[in-house]
Design a protein around this motif. Sequence first.
Motif, PDB file in Angstrom:
ATOM      1  N   CYS A   1      10.845 -33.115  65.668  1.00  0.00           N
ATOM      2  CA  CYS A   1      10.203 -34.427  65.720  1.00  0.00           C
ATOM      3  C   CYS A   1      11.122 -35.457  66.367  1.00  0.00           C
ATOM      4  O   CYS A   1      12.348 -35.347  66.304  1.00  0.00           O
ATOM      5  CB  CYS A   1       9.837 -34.892  64.312  1.00  0.00           C
ATOM      6  SG  CYS A   1       8.561 -33.900  63.546  1.00  0.00           S
TER       7      CYS A   1
ATOM      8  N   GLU B   1       3.309 -28.352  73.884  1.00  0.00           N
ATOM      9  CA  GLU B   1       4.756 -28.156  73.725  1.00  0.00           C
ATOM     10  C   GLU B   1       5.460 -29.478  73.424  1.00  0.00           C
ATOM     11  O   GLU B   1       6.427 -29.848  74.062  1.00  0.00           O
ATOM     12  CB  GLU B   1       5.342 -27.493  74.973  1.00  0.00           C
ATOM     13  CG  GLU B   1       4.772 -26.121  75.249  1.00  0.00           C
ATOM     14  CD  GLU B   1       5.274 -25.511  76.540  1.00  0.00           C
ATOM     15  OE1 GLU B   1       6.274 -26.006  77.095  1.00  0.00           O
ATOM     16  OE2 GLU B   1       4.663 -24.525  76.987  1.00  0.00           O
ATOM     17  N   LEU B   2       4.953 -30.172  72.421  1.00  0.00           N
ATOM     18  CA  LEU B   2       5.504 -31.467  72.046  1.00  0.00           C
ATOM     19  C   LEU B   2       6.701 -31.346  71.110  1.00  0.00           C
ATOM     20  O   LEU B   2       7.455 -32.296  70.955  1.00  0.00           O
ATOM     21  CB  LEU B   2       4.416 -32.322  71.384  1.00  0.00           C
ATOM     22  CG  LEU B   2       3.273 -32.713  72.281  1.00  0.00           C
ATOM     23  CD1 LEU B   2       2.162 -33.373  71.492  1.00  0.00           C
ATOM     24  CD2 LEU B   2       3.769 -33.628  73.383  1.00  0.00           C
TER      25      LEU B   2
ATOM     26  N   GLY C   1       4.200 -33.627  78.090  1.00  0.00           N
ATOM     27  CA  GLY C   1       2.987 -33.092  77.493  1.00  0.00           C
ATOM     28  C   GLY C   1       1.723 -33.402  78.274  1.00  0.00           C
ATOM     29  O   GLY C   1       0.758 -32.670  78.193  1.00  0.00           O
TER      30      GLY C   1
ATOM     31  N   PHE D   1       9.318 -27.260  64.734  1.00  0.00           N
ATOM     32  CA  PHE D   1       8.743 -28.368  65.495  1.00  0.00           C
ATOM     33  C   PHE D   1       9.715 -29.535  65.397  1.00  0.00           C
ATOM     34  O   PHE D   1       9.822 -30.167  64.345  1.00  0.00           O
ATOM     35  CB  PHE D   1       7.375 -28.754  64.916  1.00  0.00           C
ATOM     36  CG  PHE D   1       6.627 -29.758  65.736  1.00  0.00           C
ATOM     37  CD1 PHE D   1       5.810 -29.349  66.773  1.00  0.00           C
ATOM     38  CD2 PHE D   1       6.728 -31.113  65.477  1.00  0.00           C
ATOM     39  CE1 PHE D   1       5.107 -30.261  67.533  1.00  0.00           C
ATOM     40  CE2 PHE D   1       6.025 -32.036  66.226  1.00  0.00           C
ATOM     41  CZ  PHE D   1       5.214 -31.611  67.253  1.00  0.00           C
TER      42      PHE D   1
ATOM     43  N   ALA E   1       0.024 -33.814  68.541  1.00  0.00           N
ATOM     44  CA  ALA E   1       0.207 -32.379  68.301  1.00  0.00           C
ATOM     45  C   ALA E   1      -0.867 -31.845  67.361  1.00  0.00           C
ATOM     46  O   ALA E   1      -1.393 -30.747  67.557  1.00  0.00           O
ATOM     47  CB  ALA E   1       1.599 -32.107  67.728  1.00  0.00           C
TER      48      ALA E   1
ATOM     49  N   GLY F   1      -3.484 -29.219  68.833  1.00  0.00           N
ATOM     50  CA  GLY F   1      -3.384 -27.903  68.213  1.00  0.00           C
ATOM     51  C   GLY F   1      -4.624 -27.483  67.463  1.00  0.00           C
ATOM     52  O   GLY F   1      -4.790 -26.315  67.130  1.00  0.00           O
TER      53      GLY F   1
ATOM     54  N   LEU G   1       5.917 -27.162  61.822  1.00  0.00           N
ATOM     55  CA  LEU G   1       4.491 -27.319  62.095  1.00  0.00           C
ATOM     56  C   LEU G   1       3.775 -26.228  61.317  1.00  0.00           C
ATOM     57  O   LEU G   1       4.041 -25.038  61.508  1.00  0.00           O
ATOM     58  CB  LEU G   1       4.215 -27.174  63.599  1.00  0.00           C
ATOM     59  CG  LEU G   1       2.752 -27.269  63.991  1.00  0.00           C
ATOM     60  CD1 LEU G   1       2.523 -28.557  64.764  1.00  0.00           C
ATOM     61  CD2 LEU G   1       2.358 -26.115  64.855  1.00  0.00           C
TER      62      LEU G   1
ATOM     63  N   ASP H   1       0.756 -25.464  69.246  1.00  0.00           N
ATOM     64  CA  ASP H   1       1.399 -26.565  69.963  1.00  0.00           C
ATOM     65  C   ASP H   1       1.198 -26.376  71.464  1.00  0.00           C
ATOM     66  O   ASP H   1       2.149 -26.127  72.203  1.00  0.00           O
ATOM     67  CB  ASP H   1       2.880 -26.637  69.604  1.00  0.00           C
ATOM     68  CG  ASP H   1       3.569 -27.870  70.186  1.00  0.00           C
ATOM     69  OD1 ASP H   1       2.879 -28.814  70.583  1.00  0.00           O
ATOM     70  OD2 ASP H   1       4.826 -27.860  70.234  1.00  0.00           O
TER      71      ASP H   1
ATOM     72  N   GLN I   1       3.690 -38.468  68.299  1.00  0.00           N
ATOM     73  CA  GLN I   1       3.916 -37.054  68.588  1.00  0.00           C
ATOM     74  C   GLN I   1       3.167 -36.171  67.593  1.00  0.00           C
ATOM     75  O   GLN I   1       2.505 -35.206  67.977  1.00  0.00           O
ATOM     76  CB  GLN I   1       5.421 -36.757  68.528  1.00  0.00           C
ATOM     77  CG  GLN I   1       5.771 -35.307  68.719  1.00  0.00           C
ATOM     78  CD  GLN I   1       7.233 -35.020  68.362  1.00  0.00           C
ATOM     79  OE1 GLN I   1       7.850 -35.758  67.595  1.00  0.00           O
ATOM     80  NE2 GLN I   1       7.767 -33.958  68.910  1.00  0.00           N
TER      81      GLN I   1
END
Length: 162
Positions: A106, A160-161, A63, A104, A120, A124, A142, A157, A116
């Motif tokens: 986790c 891109e996590l 990230g 999303f 995010a 975002g 998400l 996002d 994270q």
Amino acid sequence: MTRGGLVRAWVVWWLLGMALWLLLEDLATTAEDVDGAVAAALGATAAVVAVSRARPRPGSSRGWSRMWRPLVSLVTDLPRLVAVLWRAVRHGERDPGRVRAVPFSCQPDPERRAAQIALATLAGSVAPSTVVITVQSADDTLLFHELLAGEGRRAADPLELG
């Protein structure tokens, strides 16, 4: 990190802190400059201590190579946001946007998951047309609000996590 590397890092952090202080100070007096030097020294010391004690983890750089994306979207979304506001004020077109959910995934480790989700959510929500509402780790979703249609997952996002 070597002792020389720590000293160089401290000097760089001190210079950055002092430059920020001088940029923001409204009075150019000796007392203000001394206060800035002390504040910059405290900040530089804290930064060097934090960096020297950090333990790199596998995959921890994920990230970071995409950190520019939220900042670019901050600039590129502004004209679109102004157009939406102009239409709302001038013509009465009031589109409230929409709430969307995207997958999303986790992290399993609770500490990494918390980091994270926090990163995010922050990344975002930088763009003016997208706000992350929550990340639901229970069902790996998400949830975000987009003002402009078609923003999608990339806006919610950008790092891109998940």
